[in-house]
Design an enzyme around this catalytic site. Sequence first.
Site, short mmCIF file in Angstrom:
data_model
loop_
_atom_site.label_atom_id
_atom_site.label_comp_id
_atom_site.label_asym_id
_atom_site.label_seq_id
_atom_site.Cartn_x
_atom_site.Cartn_y
_atom_site.Cartn_z
CE1 TYR A 142 -16.26 11.62 -16.28
CE2 TYR A 142 -15.60 11.72 -13.98
CZ TYR A 142 -16.05 11.00 -15.07
OH TYR A 142 -16.27 9.66 -14.93
CE LYS B 11 -12.18 7.93 -18.55
NZ LYS B 11 -12.54 9.17 -17.87
CG ASP C 271 -9.39 16.09 -15.13
OD1 ASP C 271 -8.68 15.47 -15.97
OD2 ASP C 271 -10.43 15.60 -14.64
NE ARG D 3 -2.89 0.50 3.34
CZ ARG D 3 -2.13 0.71 4.43
NH1 ARG D 3 -1.38 1.80 4.51
NH2 ARG D 3 -2.14 -0.16 5.42
C1 LIG Z 1 -13.05 9.63 -16.62
C2 LIG Z 1 -12.68 10.96 -16.09
C3 LIG Z 1 -12.42 11.16 -14.72
C4 LIG Z 1 -12.61 10.07 -13.68
O1 LIG Z 1 -11.70 9.05 -13.81
P1 LIG Z 1 -12.02 7.52 -13.43
O2 LIG Z 1 -10.76 6.82 -13.80
O3 LIG Z 1 -13.22 7.10 -14.21
O4 LIG Z 1 -12.28 7.50 -11.95
C5 LIG Z 1 -12.01 12.42 -14.32
N1 LIG Z 1 -11.88 13.44 -15.19
C6 LIG Z 1 -12.13 13.28 -16.51
C7 LIG Z 1 -11.97 14.44 -17.43
C8 LIG Z 1 -12.53 12.04 -17.00
O5 LIG Z 1 -12.81 11.90 -18.31
#
Ligand SMILES: *Cc1c(COP(=O)(O)O)cnc(C)c1O
Length: 382
Positions: free
Chosen positions: A106, A203, A178, A53
Amino acid sequence: MDNEVQRGFETLAIHAGQEPDPATGAVVPPIYQVSTYKQDGIGGLRGGYEYSRSANPTRTALEVCLAETEGGARGLAFASGLAAEDALLRTVCRPGSHVIVPNDAYGGTYRLFAKVAQPWGVEFDPVPLGDIAAVRAAVRPETKIIWVETPTNPLLGVADIAALAAVARDAGALLAVDNTFASPYLQRPLELGADVVVHSTTKYIGGHSDVVGGALIAADADLGERLAFHQNAMGAVAGPFDAWLTLRGIKTLGVRMDRHCANAERVVDLLTRHPSVRQVLYPGLPDHPGHEIAAKQMKAFGGMVSFRMESEEAAVRVCERTKLFTLGESLGGVESLIEHPGRMTHASAAGSPLEVPADLVRLSVGIEDAADLLRDLEQALT
Ligand SMILES: *Cc1c(COP(=O)(O)O)cnc(C)c1O
């Protein structure tokens, strides 16, 4: 890695944190599928590892690679993008703190602030980040984070990272960006003045729709250390296999993004000329309100394209008629995806300030043969 030499992005993506294994010479970091480590006497740790962890060698390889590709002091890998966001929130905010969030964030980010942070006592204001004066006006003495997403999901809004970094500095708040949609290949927020970058590595960084993960990259070591404390204390870490898959993905991020961008431009070209498409939302279009800023802070305009049809029914019909574009949530994988945000990814935003138009369709343009993608869209639109 030799610190004297400045290395380019693709070199870092392939090599940073990934020196051949000293024990075996393995060229790729092995999956250290292990929870604990033998100590040579109490406290005698062989590689700094005591419990997975706190740290795991496969995860460390990914964390070093993430830090170097974003140009930060410290990278941290989490079980998901939202786990990373939660760790940032808990590190920086306390009950009574205030956060400024994009008014088109998001949906999961909005839910985290509205349903988790707010009941905990953290206030937040959704603000259009394109309006710097509005962001300044929303700052309070308790403001701890200005949260930026650029480009945004699903409306592809663009925010000026450097301008917002100046607002955050004056406010004594952190600028968190982000960077999921752009990826560090196209946009490096820390170089523009951000304090911390957030990723859903699910992503583009992972890139193959086979792993869920998240990351935080801190510009300075002190914030990195505070975030690392919360990563360990809260425990939502990336597992070794997930870290390995994500590393495997990031190695090809540059070549994949080049193709995502090239294919997206072909798709945008088709959509802008198609009579049944009302409006195309893509930062690469000269009439996009954020085009100049995007051109300034991004290397190219990305693989995400949204467009508006004449009606909700028409939008739903397109989503249900494509054959190569798969109807599904998520984005950033090698395969093309199509979705209807109003009924799918952003259904939970209905009735909130983040509600999206019902006639909107979102594409994650993959890296297949562009001619096949165009043919598929053409038949679905007709
Ligand atoms: C998918 C996404 C998230 C969240 O991420 P997860 O891996 O699904 O928890 C946050 N910000 C953006 C812009 C996203 O497309």
